[in-house]
Scaffold this motif. Sequence first.
Motif, PDB file in Angstrom:
ATOM      1  N   THR A 177       0.581  -1.205  -0.150  1.00 34.94           N
ATOM      2  CA  THR A 177       0.004   0.095  -0.289  1.00 34.94           C
ATOM      3  C   THR A 177       0.732   1.375   0.062  1.00 34.94           C
ATOM      4  O   THR A 177       0.378   2.225  -0.353  1.00 34.94           O
ATOM      5  N   GLU A 178       2.368   1.370   0.279  1.00 34.33           N
ATOM      6  CA  GLU A 178       2.835   2.542   0.330  1.00 34.33           C
ATOM      7  C   GLU A 178       4.518   2.264   0.254  1.00 34.33           C
ATOM      8  O   GLU A 178       4.743   0.852   0.726  1.00 34.33           O
ATOM      9  N   VAL A 179       5.064   2.789  -0.585  1.00 35.80           N
ATOM     10  CA  VAL A 179       6.483   2.613  -0.655  1.00 35.80           C
ATOM     11  C   VAL A 179       7.137   3.898  -0.537  1.00 35.80           C
ATOM     12  O   VAL A 179       6.994   4.703  -0.970  1.00 35.80           O
ATOM     13  N   ARG A 180       8.283   3.981   0.290  1.00 41.99           N
ATOM     14  CA  ARG A 180       9.098   5.089   0.383  1.00 41.99           C
ATOM     15  C   ARG A 180      10.569   4.812   0.125  1.00 41.99           C
ATOM     16  O   ARG A 180      11.214   3.622   0.459  1.00 41.99           O
ATOM     17  N   GLN A 181      11.120   5.405  -0.725  1.00 40.51           N
ATOM     18  CA  GLN A 181      12.546   5.138  -1.051  1.00 40.51           C
ATOM     19  C   GLN A 181      13.411   5.918  -0.165  1.00 40.51           C
ATOM     20  O   GLN A 181      13.334   7.354  -0.307  1.00 40.51           O
ATOM     21  N   GLY A 182      14.613   5.336   0.400  1.00 44.25           N
ATOM     22  CA  GLY A 182      15.581   6.268   1.165  1.00 44.25           C
ATOM     23  C   GLY A 182      16.932   6.003   0.693  1.00 44.25           C
ATOM     24  O   GLY A 182      17.152   5.355  -0.533  1.00 44.25           O
ATOM     25  N   LYS A 183      17.842   6.304   1.475  1.00 41.46           N
ATOM     26  CA  LYS A 183      19.284   6.072   1.417  1.00 41.46           C
ATOM     27  C   LYS A 183      19.896   5.369   2.688  1.00 41.46           C
ATOM     28  O   LYS A 183      19.456   5.615   3.495  1.00 41.46           O
ATOM     29  N   ARG A 184      20.822   4.568   2.309  1.00 42.44           N
ATOM     30  CA  ARG A 184      21.642   4.042   3.387  1.00 42.44           C
ATOM     31  C   ARG A 184      23.371   4.061   3.207  1.00 42.44           C
ATOM     32  O   ARG A 184      23.814   3.724   2.019  1.00 42.44           O
ATOM     33  N   PHE A 185      23.785   4.578   4.342  1.00 40.39           N
ATOM     34  CA  PHE A 185      25.260   4.679   4.327  1.00 40.39           C
ATOM     35  C   PHE A 185      25.727   3.806   5.271  1.00 40.39           C
ATOM     36  O   PHE A 185      25.307   3.542   6.385  1.00 40.39           O
ATOM     37  N   GLU A 186      27.028   3.291   5.062  1.00 41.89           N
ATOM     38  CA  GLU A 186      27.688   2.458   6.051  1.00 41.89           C
ATOM     39  C   GLU A 186      29.200   2.995   6.166  1.00 41.89           C
ATOM     40  O   GLU A 186      29.899   3.118   4.938  1.00 41.89           O
ATOM     41  N   LEU A 187      29.352   3.553   7.190  1.00 36.91           N
ATOM     42  CA  LEU A 187      30.654   4.100   7.467  1.00 36.91           C
ATOM     43  C   LEU A 187      31.567   3.104   8.394  1.00 36.91           C
ATOM     44  O   LEU A 187      31.120   3.050   9.632  1.00 36.91           O
ATOM     45  N   GLU A 188      32.678   3.112   8.120  1.00 35.78           N
ATOM     46  CA  GLU A 188      33.620   2.532   9.134  1.00 35.78           C
ATOM     47  C   GLU A 188      34.597   3.442   9.535  1.00 35.78           C
ATOM     48  O   GLU A 188      35.111   4.446   8.580  1.00 35.78           O
ATOM     49  N   VAL A 189      34.968   4.060  10.808  1.00 32.79           N
ATOM     50  CA  VAL A 189      35.500   4.994  11.282  1.00 32.79           C
ATOM     51  C   VAL A 189      36.627   4.522  12.354  1.00 32.79           C
ATOM     52  O   VAL A 189      36.342   3.508  13.094  1.00 32.79           O
ATOM     53  N   GLU A 190      37.965   5.092  12.133  1.00 30.35           N
ATOM     54  CA  GLU A 190      38.955   4.727  12.884  1.00 30.35           C
ATOM     55  C   GLU A 190      38.546   5.042  14.520  1.00 30.35           C
ATOM     56  O   GLU A 190      37.886   6.064  14.531  1.00 30.35           O
TER      57      GLU A 190
END
Length: 86
Positions: A35-48
């Motif tokens: 009934t509904e779709v929302r599209q987003g973004k995903r970021f994966e960050l490796e941090v020292e």
Amino acid sequence: MPRFVVDVMPKPEILDPQGKAVLGALPRLGFEGVTEVRQGKRFELEVEGESSEALLEQVRAMAETLLSNPVIEDFEVHAQSDEAAE
């Protein structure tokens, strides 16, 4: 090395044409009941460094200043455990 995930989504009141396009295509591909779709973004960050609350706050600042547009998008930041990364 700690890994953080930033999920960015359009705010609910913002139109989401990409989500609407996916919603329209699903029935044509035989997928019913969505009934509904929302599209987003995903970021994966490796941090020292070592995982800490200060590092999490630094990633939140990155999300607010670069990875998202706070005017039209919401974001969530999560520390990802080693088990979830595998």
